[in-house]
Design a protein around this motif. Sequence first.
Motif, PDB file in Angstrom:
ATOM      1  N   PHE A 164       0.829  -1.201   0.000  1.00  0.00           N
ATOM      2  CA  PHE A 164       0.000   0.000   0.000  1.00  0.00           C
ATOM      3  C   PHE A 164       0.871   1.261   0.000  1.00  0.00           C
ATOM      4  CE2 PHE A 164      -2.499  -3.324   2.027  1.00  0.00           C
ATOM      5  CZ  PHE A 164      -3.750  -3.178   1.429  1.00  0.00           C
ATOM      6  N   ILE A 165       0.329   2.327  -0.585  1.00  0.00           N
ATOM      7  CA  ILE A 165       0.927   3.642  -0.406  1.00  0.00           C
ATOM      8  C   ILE A 165       0.143   4.369   0.684  1.00  0.00           C
ATOM      9  CG2 ILE A 165       1.731   3.734  -2.787  1.00  0.00           C
ATOM     10  CD1 ILE A 165      -0.505   5.731  -3.354  1.00  0.00           C
ATOM     11  N   GLY A 166       0.810   5.252   1.402  1.00  0.00           N
ATOM     12  CA  GLY A 166       0.151   5.940   2.502  1.00  0.00           C
ATOM     13  C   GLY A 166       0.729   7.320   2.744  1.00  0.00           C
ATOM     14  N   LEU A 167      -0.095   8.194   3.289  1.00  0.00           N
ATOM     15  CA  LEU A 167       0.305   9.546   3.668  1.00  0.00           C
ATOM     16  C   LEU A 167       0.333   9.604   5.184  1.00  0.00           C
ATOM     17  CD1 LEU A 167      -1.993  11.516   1.173  1.00  0.00           C
ATOM     18  CD2 LEU A 167       0.342  10.665   0.800  1.00  0.00           C
ATOM     19  N   GLN A 168       1.499   9.869   5.737  1.00  0.00           N
ATOM     20  CA  GLN A 168       1.688   9.724   7.181  1.00  0.00           C
ATOM     21  C   GLN A 168       1.129  10.901   7.980  1.00  0.00           C
ATOM     22  OE1 GLN A 168       5.661  10.149   8.790  1.00  0.00           O
ATOM     23  NE2 GLN A 168       5.382   8.352  10.096  1.00  0.00           N
ATOM     24  N   ASP A 169       0.493  10.563   9.088  1.00  0.00           N
ATOM     25  CA  ASP A 169       0.128  11.526  10.119  1.00  0.00           C
ATOM     26  C   ASP A 169       1.106  11.337  11.269  1.00  0.00           C
ATOM     27  OD1 ASP A 169      -1.048  13.138  12.080  1.00  0.00           O
ATOM     28  OD2 ASP A 169      -2.467  11.579  12.656  1.00  0.00           O
ATOM     29  N   HIS A 170       1.987  12.320  11.462  1.00  0.00           N
ATOM     30  CA  HIS A 170       2.964  12.237  12.539  1.00  0.00           C
ATOM     31  C   HIS A 170       2.780  13.422  13.498  1.00  0.00           C
ATOM     32  CE1 HIS A 170       6.658  11.134  14.579  1.00  0.00           C
ATOM     33  NE2 HIS A 170       6.833  10.113  13.759  1.00  0.00           N
ATOM     34  N   GLY A 171       1.518  13.902  13.585  1.00  0.00           N
ATOM     35  CA  GLY A 171       1.204  14.949  14.546  1.00  0.00           C
ATOM     36  C   GLY A 171       1.225  16.362  14.000  1.00  0.00           C
ATOM     37  N   SER A 172       1.359  16.528  12.675  1.00  0.00           N
ATOM     38  CA  SER A 172       1.434  17.861  12.078  1.00  0.00           C
ATOM     39  C   SER A 172       0.535  17.948  10.854  1.00  0.00           C
ATOM     40  CB  SER A 172       2.870  18.191  11.657  1.00  0.00           C
ATOM     41  OG  SER A 172       3.773  18.076  12.724  1.00  0.00           O
ATOM     42  N   ASP A 173       0.054  19.150  10.575  1.00  0.00           N
ATOM     43  CA  ASP A 173      -0.731  19.377   9.365  1.00  0.00           C
ATOM     44  C   ASP A 173       0.168  19.359   8.140  1.00  0.00           C
ATOM     45  OD1 ASP A 173      -3.368  19.740  10.405  1.00  0.00           O
ATOM     46  OD2 ASP A 173      -2.782  21.720  11.137  1.00  0.00           O
ATOM     47  N   CYS A 174      -0.300  18.664   7.109  1.00  0.00           N
ATOM     48  CA  CYS A 174       0.363  18.667   5.808  1.00  0.00           C
ATOM     49  C   CYS A 174      -0.709  18.361   4.767  1.00  0.00           C
ATOM     50  CB  CYS A 174       1.498  17.656   5.750  1.00  0.00           C
ATOM     51  SG  CYS A 174       1.062  16.007   6.352  1.00  0.00           S
ATOM     52  N   TRP A 175      -0.478  18.801   3.549  1.00  0.00           N
ATOM     53  CA  TRP A 175      -1.520  18.719   2.535  1.00  0.00           C
ATOM     54  C   TRP A 175      -0.942  18.120   1.256  1.00  0.00           C
ATOM     55  CZ3 TRP A 175      -0.464  22.746   5.775  1.00  0.00           C
ATOM     56  CH2 TRP A 175      -1.465  23.109   6.684  1.00  0.00           C
ATOM     57  N   TYR A 176      -1.721  17.221   0.649  1.00  0.00           N
ATOM     58  CA  TYR A 176      -1.310  16.532  -0.576  1.00  0.00           C
ATOM     59  C   TYR A 176      -2.420  16.680  -1.618  1.00  0.00           C
ATOM     60  CZ  TYR A 176       2.126  14.326   2.518  1.00  0.00           C
ATOM     61  OH  TYR A 176       3.141  14.102   3.410  1.00  0.00           O
ATOM     62  N   ARG A 177      -2.037  17.007  -2.846  1.00  0.00           N
ATOM     63  CA  ARG A 177      -3.015  17.160  -3.927  1.00  0.00           C
ATOM     64  C   ARG A 177      -2.388  16.663  -5.244  1.00  0.00           C
ATOM     65  NH1 ARG A 177      -2.729  23.798  -4.770  1.00  0.00           N
ATOM     66  NH2 ARG A 177      -0.774  23.784  -5.982  1.00  0.00           N
ATOM     67  N   ASN A 178      -3.230  16.611  -6.282  1.00  0.00           N
ATOM     68  CA  ASN A 178      -2.759  16.144  -7.592  1.00  0.00           C
ATOM     69  C   ASN A 178      -2.028  14.793  -7.462  1.00  0.00           C
ATOM     70  OD1 ASN A 178      -3.762  18.437  -8.966  1.00  0.00           O
ATOM     71  ND2 ASN A 178      -1.945  19.604  -8.355  1.00  0.00           N
ATOM     72  N   ILE A 179      -2.653  13.881  -6.733  1.00  0.00           N
ATOM     73  CA  ILE A 179      -2.045  12.570  -6.475  1.00  0.00           C
ATOM     74  C   ILE A 179      -2.323  11.664  -7.678  1.00  0.00           C
ATOM     75  CG2 ILE A 179      -1.905  10.629  -4.873  1.00  0.00           C
ATOM     76  CD1 ILE A 179      -3.121  12.501  -2.730  1.00  0.00           C
ATOM     77  N   LYS A 180      -1.274  11.345  -8.394  1.00  0.00           N
ATOM     78  CA  LYS A 180      -1.416  10.633  -9.672  1.00  0.00           C
ATOM     79  C   LYS A 180      -0.493   9.407  -9.704  1.00  0.00           C
ATOM     80  CE  LYS A 180      -2.441  15.067 -11.874  1.00  0.00           C
ATOM     81  NZ  LYS A 180      -2.105  16.033 -12.937  1.00  0.00           N
ATOM     82  N   LEU A 181      -0.962   8.381 -10.391  1.00  0.00           N
ATOM     83  CA  LEU A 181      -0.241   7.125 -10.440  1.00  0.00           C
ATOM     84  C   LEU A 181      -0.199   6.605 -11.875  1.00  0.00           C
ATOM     85  CD1 LEU A 181       0.695   4.668  -8.291  1.00  0.00           C
ATOM     86  CD2 LEU A 181      -1.271   3.598  -9.384  1.00  0.00           C
ATOM     87  N   LYS A 182       0.976   6.130 -12.261  1.00  0.00           N
ATOM     88  CA  LYS A 182       1.139   5.488 -13.570  1.00  0.00           C
ATOM     89  C   LYS A 182       1.772   4.119 -13.354  1.00  0.00           C
ATOM     90  CE  LYS A 182       3.284   6.094 -18.118  1.00  0.00           C
ATOM     91  NZ  LYS A 182       4.143   6.982 -18.941  1.00  0.00           N
ATOM     92  N   LEU A 183       1.049   3.068 -13.691  1.00  0.00           N
ATOM     93  CA  LEU A 183       1.574   1.718 -13.501  1.00  0.00           C
ATOM     94  C   LEU A 183       2.708   1.440 -14.486  1.00  0.00           C
ATOM     95  CD1 LEU A 183      -1.770  -0.245 -13.052  1.00  0.00           C
ATOM     96  CD2 LEU A 183      -0.174   0.480 -11.255  1.00  0.00           C
ATOM     97  N   ILE A 184       3.705   0.714 -14.024  1.00  0.00           N
ATOM     98  CA  ILE A 184       4.793   0.254 -14.866  1.00  0.00           C
ATOM     99  C   ILE A 184       4.535  -1.215 -15.167  1.00  0.00           C
ATOM    100  CG2 ILE A 184       7.268  -0.149 -15.035  1.00  0.00           C
ATOM    101  CD1 ILE A 184       7.671   2.167 -13.075  1.00  0.00           C
ATOM    102  N   LYS A 185       4.438  -1.546 -16.423  1.00  0.00           N
ATOM    103  CA  LYS A 185       4.110  -2.915 -16.811  1.00  0.00           C
ATOM    104  C   LYS A 185       5.363  -3.693 -17.173  1.00  0.00           C
ATOM    105  CE  LYS A 185      -0.426  -1.422 -18.462  1.00  0.00           C
ATOM    106  NZ  LYS A 185      -1.336  -1.352 -19.628  1.00  0.00           N
TER     107      LYS A 185
END
Length: 230
Positions: A209-230
Amino acid sequence: MLRPLLCSSLFLILAAGSLPAAENTLTDKEREDGWQLLFDGKTTTGWISIKSEPLAVSHVQEDSLNPHPCNYMLVYEKPLTNYVLAMDFKISPKCNSGIFIRTSSLTPRPGRDVGFNGIEIAVDDTKTAGFHDTGAIYDLVQPRVNAMKPAGEWNHIQITSNDNLIEVEVNGLVVSKMNLDEWPTANKRPDGSAHKFDVAYKDHPRKGFIGLQDHGSDCWYRNIKLKLIK
């Protein structure tokens, strides 16, 4: 006569579709190239907690995903193998966060947090380039440079996870690389120096799995895009 010419040029640029795409969308070219959008900018659809529970919409802020607070990390619901993962991120002052890849299980081992099941790309409010600074493969590979902009500004990160190879790019610069085949021993880097993880990364699962960590601070992620490698 100059002003009409400028207006005509602007019209041609608009007609050609040269303006940047809206946030949290894919361009036609990105779709053609096989990119997928993992966050729609409005909901947490596709994202779960490490307990595989649905998330509250409150994690969506400023058209971005903020994993704080969520009990360690927000997780994309499908385990993945080989891919390129790209996103923008912005952090708060003194933030400590990270992007996890290859998290083989969402159930922690006894005496360990779930981070030991994956590999973390560090995202931190620092200016140095050590094992725990932005772009580092956390506690394993330090970045050659800290390419992050100051807290409060948007950055772009791209992570390639392809079989035995991991590569991290921050704001257009490749800052760290890791060849898992060169890591046969738990708690040791290839040069013999010690790290904290009781994992032989040569044998670490290459699907997870991919994950965005919560380590006690505010942070923001956008435009999250994935391209599979075959």
